[in-house]
Each structure stands twice: as C-alpha cells, then as structure tokens.
Write an enzyme that holds these catalytic residues in place. Structure first.
Site, PDB file in Angstrom:
ATOM      1  N   GLU A 327       5.503   4.235  -4.761  1.00 25.50           N
ATOM      2  CA  GLU A 327       6.138   4.632  -6.010  1.00 25.50           C
ATOM      3  C   GLU A 327       5.088   5.158  -6.986  1.00 25.50           C
ATOM      4  OE1 GLU A 327       9.824   1.382  -6.204  1.00 25.50           O
ATOM      5  OE2 GLU A 327       8.046   1.069  -7.455  1.00 25.50           O
ATOM      6  N   CYS A 328       5.332   6.319  -7.572  1.00 24.01           N
ATOM      7  CA  CYS A 328       4.559   6.887  -8.675  1.00 24.01           C
ATOM      8  C   CYS A 328       3.056   6.933  -8.376  1.00 24.01           C
ATOM      9  CB  CYS A 328       4.852   6.117  -9.970  1.00 24.01           C
ATOM     10  SG  CYS A 328       4.469   7.063 -11.468  1.00 24.01           S
ATOM     11  N   GLY A 329       2.265   6.004  -8.924  1.00 25.89           N
ATOM     12  CA  GLY A 329       0.838   6.004  -8.635  1.00 25.89           C
ATOM     13  C   GLY A 329       0.549   5.904  -7.154  1.00 25.89           C
ATOM     14  N   LEU A 331       2.370   7.360  -4.835  1.00 22.20           N
ATOM     15  CA  LEU A 331       2.512   8.740  -4.366  1.00 22.20           C
ATOM     16  C   LEU A 331       1.225   9.513  -4.620  1.00 22.20           C
ATOM     17  CD1 LEU A 331       3.915  11.442  -3.594  1.00 22.20           C
ATOM     18  CD2 LEU A 331       4.851  11.483  -5.919  1.00 22.20           C
ATOM     19  N   SER A 428       7.646   8.655  -3.768  1.00 20.47           N
ATOM     20  CA  SER A 428       8.246   9.427  -4.861  1.00 20.47           C
ATOM     21  C   SER A 428       7.746   8.880  -6.187  1.00 20.47           C
ATOM     22  CB  SER A 428       9.777   9.357  -4.808  1.00 20.47           C
ATOM     23  OG  SER A 428      10.257   8.155  -5.368  1.00 20.47           O
TER      24      SER A 428
END
EC number: 6.3.5.11
Length: 452
Positions: A327-329, A331, A428
């Site tokens: 998730e986020c970081g 990715l 993502s």
C-alpha cells in the site's frame, strides 16, 4: 465507563494538541485510557499510543460503512479501560461532501452515543467565540455537546473573557483552556505531523502538555460529563481460518502505516505476524506472504537503496510466486526507481517505473475502487473502499488493475485508474481497512493458501 469525543470547529484549531494533553493528564492520574481516531489518519494514532501505551484505533465510517462493524471497531477495545477518548477529524460536521452525517465526527458520535467536547481556537477572539459555540451546539439537536475547551488562550484574563461570553449566550459549559505556549508546536511536513519515531524530544513535549492540561482543564468535571452506561456487543464477523499462516510485514521507520484492527484481525484468523525491516535486515524472513504498508520511503530512500541484498530478496520472493501486498509507500518501494528532489534512487524493481515526489498532494481523500482483474481482494469486479493521501506519482507503463472514483453528495467528482499486479504481487496507493467487508480478508487468506 467514561467516554467522550474531542472535536474541533475546523482543522487547525489544535484538536490533536488538546487530545494529547488530555491523554497525558489522564494517564498521569493512573487511568487506563483507550484512544481512538475518527478517520484514516495513521500519525495521530501513533502519538496516542506513545502516551497511553495502548494501540490507538481508527473508527472510520466511510471505510467501515456497516454500523455494527463500526461499533465493533470501537467497543471491542476499551472493556478493560477506565476512559475512552476519541479524537475527531477536521471540523465536527466535516465529512464527505456536504452531508453532515456522511463520514463526519458528528455522525460517528451519534452512532456510538458518546458526548462531544468542542475545541475552539481562542486566538484573537472574545465574544465572537460564543456565536461560534452557539452555532455548533444548535446545528444538530441529536448531538450531545457536553462542553467546550478553548485552545491558544493569551492569558487567564483572556480566558475569563471568552468563558464569560460563552456561558452568557449559550448553555454549553466551558471546561477549561490551554495557553498559547502550553508546548512548542508539533512539527509537520507534507503528510501532516512528523511521525513519533522521528521525534527525539517528544516525551518532554508530552510532559509539558500534560502538566498544562492538568492545570488549566477541569478534568474532574470532564469525566463527570463523560460517564455512560457500559455497553457490550458480540463480534459481527463470521469468517474463520483453520490453516496456520505466516505473514511477514515491513515495520521500521520507513514503513509503519498499518491499521491496528487489520493486524489484530489477521492474528485472530490464525495468522502469525512477523515484522521485518527493509532498512536494517539483510533478507526477507521465511513466510507464506508479505505485506508492505505505507510510510515515508522518500525520507529513507538512500538507506533503502543501500540495502541491496534485502531488495534482491524481495524481488526473489516475487519471482518465486510468494504473495506480496503493498500500500502507498509500499508501492513506491516495489517500483523500479524513486526520485526525491532530483536525486534518483534504485528500489526493488518488481514494477517498471519511477515514483516521483510532487510539491502538492496528488490524491487526497476517500475513494471507491473496483478490481479489473482477479486479485487478492477477490474476483474481478470486487468493490473496495479506501483512502489515498500521497505527494507522489508512479510513472509507469504497467497496466492498471483498479478503477477508482471519488464520490461526493452522490456525484462522481473524480475518476482514475491505478493499482498494479504482476504475478502474485499487488500494489496500489490505496489504504484499506478490512472491517469494511470481512470477505476481502477471507479472499486474501485464500489467495495466500492457493500460492502455498
């Protein structure tokens, strides 16, 4: 059981400062305090936990739309506590769009049946504060405004002036104040407050804040107004897992954005959680699957690049077909490159492309996603609610696997695609809370079992 919410009239009035001060002052009195945060924020909850020595929990009515599941995210955790303290988000009635009952602090307070203590900014105001408090107290008659605390007050005389006006023109009791110099302002950067793990003098700041709170806020009266009957409820979730699994997850200064409820949900489903550090470890631990949460890889880009052996072990796990979720970081770390202020750093390279830091937010807020392929979330077409908050873009030619929308007041105000899947690796920008739909977590565990 003593329970209350601290909610501001807007963002920026010092809601978190007041919350931290009250948590510290109550803890110093010997109370077991269970903290909560309305909304998806990770950093405020870490501050709460630092003070109370108990994991702070997110109570988010967008990501957890079912009222029973939402209530469980609250009532489950404070049975052994003396006080439950809930920090609101933004302004009291601010949520998704203009509907005061859509994902706002006020709507959650009503769903949970807890009183609200209003936080206002006393800087450069006097009688006008009464008009503000009157408006908030009468805007929703179904909401219990139990009192008001004034932040950033210049002096005792200034406090008496504001207090006199509020109590003259409203029925709301003034419970105290914090002076403008109660503590040095907590530093922030692009995603809000700087995480507690990066603050060397945080405990001293908390001591100062707790002392100021105990001196200037009537805690005894606050607790009197917060006394509510005990309420217990049964677990609304029905999924189970008989097969022991091991999930290793990134946990260090660079990666630490996880919802505590997600981690505990996994533990309750016979999943052993094993932390690892992409900053310090030499290779991934043995596990059935891997989880890279959000954080600040951009702050530690040099160290992450320097740990080449670890990056190679992540790529090897991907090539061997181990399920990886990011998730986020996470990715940003699994991509090929990360650019920060013109400097380019090598990352893992599972996904071709470059994460580029941007001066402004590229995506902020709640969104609804639909999977465009079969994935760890379930079959193609699975609906997922989540939250995005990032100052970066991932520049890539990889195919996207999520269709995302931002909806306000029933209207789609933004639509885009995102998320990437290669082999059994899914990444993502979306942060997801699994209390929204237990089947999402059941599908993820089935996905892991199939791979092993």
């Amino acid at each position: 059981m003593k329970q209350f919410m601290l909610a501001g009239v807007s963002s920026g009035v010092g809601k978190t400062t007041v919350t931290l001060g009250i948590l510290k002052a109550l803890a110093d009195r010997g109370y077991q305090v269970q903290p909560y945060k309305i909304g998806p924020d990770y950093i405020d909850t870490a501050y709460h936990s630092r003070i109370t020595k108990r994991p702070s929990r997110n109570v988010d009515s967008f990501m957890i739309p079912d009222d029973q599941s939402l209530a469980w995210s609250y009532y489950k955790w404070h049975g052994d506590a003396d006080v439950a303290v809930v920090e609101g988000v933004m302004g009291l009635f601010d949520g998704l769009g203009t509907d005061k009952d859509c994902a706002s602090s006020a709507s959650v307070a009503k769903k949970l049946g807890i009183p609200v203590v209003l936080i206002i900014d006393g800087k450069a105001t006097s009688t006008s504060a009464a008009a503000m408090v009157h408006g908030f107290a009468t805007f929703d008659p179904d909401l219990d405004i139990a009192g008001v605390i004034i932040n950033r007050v210049a002096s005792q005389t200034h406090f008496e002036l504001i207090k006199g006006a509020i109590e003259r023109y409203t029925d709301v009791e003034v419970l105290g104040y914090l002076p403008k110099n109660a503590t040095a302002e907590l530093p922030s950067r692009h995603l809000g407050l700087i995480p507690d793990v990066e603050m060397d003098d945080l405990d001293r700041r908390f001591e100062d804040l707790g002392a100021a709170t105990a001196k200037h806020i009537n805690l005894d009266r606050l607790l009197e107004k917060a006394e509510l009957p005990d309420k217990r409820m049964t677990n609304p979730f029905r999924i189970s897992n008989d097969q022991p699994l091991t999930l290793a997850y990134a946990l260090d200064d660079a990666f630490h954005f996880y919802y505590e409820d997600n981690l505990d949900f996994l533990r309750e489903l016979n999943v052993q959680l094993v932390p690892f550090s992409p900053l310090k470890d030499k290779e991934l631990p043995a596990a059935d699957a891997y989880y890279f949460g959000g954080g600040f890889p951009e702050v530690y880009a040099q160290e992450l690049m320097a740990n080449a052996d670890f990056r190679a072990s992540v790529k090897k796990a991907h090539e061997q077909g181990r399920p990886i979720y990011a998730e986020c970081g996470g990715l940003m770390y699994l991509g090929e490159l990360l650019e920060v202020e013109g400097q380019v750093y090598e990352m893992v390279g599972i996904f071709k492309g470059k994460s580029l830091m941007t001066p402004g937010l590229k995506s902020f807020g709640y969104c609804q996603a639909e999977t465009q392929v079969d994935s760890l979330f379930g079959p193609k077409g699975t609906a997922v609610r989540g939250h995005e908050f990032h100052h970066s873009v991932f520049e890539t030619e990889e195919d996207t696997v999520l269709k995302l929308e931002k909806v306000r007041d029933g209207q789609v105000v933004a639509a885009w695609t995102g998320g990437y899947q290669k082999g059994r690796t899914f990444a993502s920008y979306l942060h997801v809370h699994f209390y929204q739909d237990e089947q999402l977590l059941a599908n993820w565990l089935d996905y892991i079992k199939e791979a092993n």
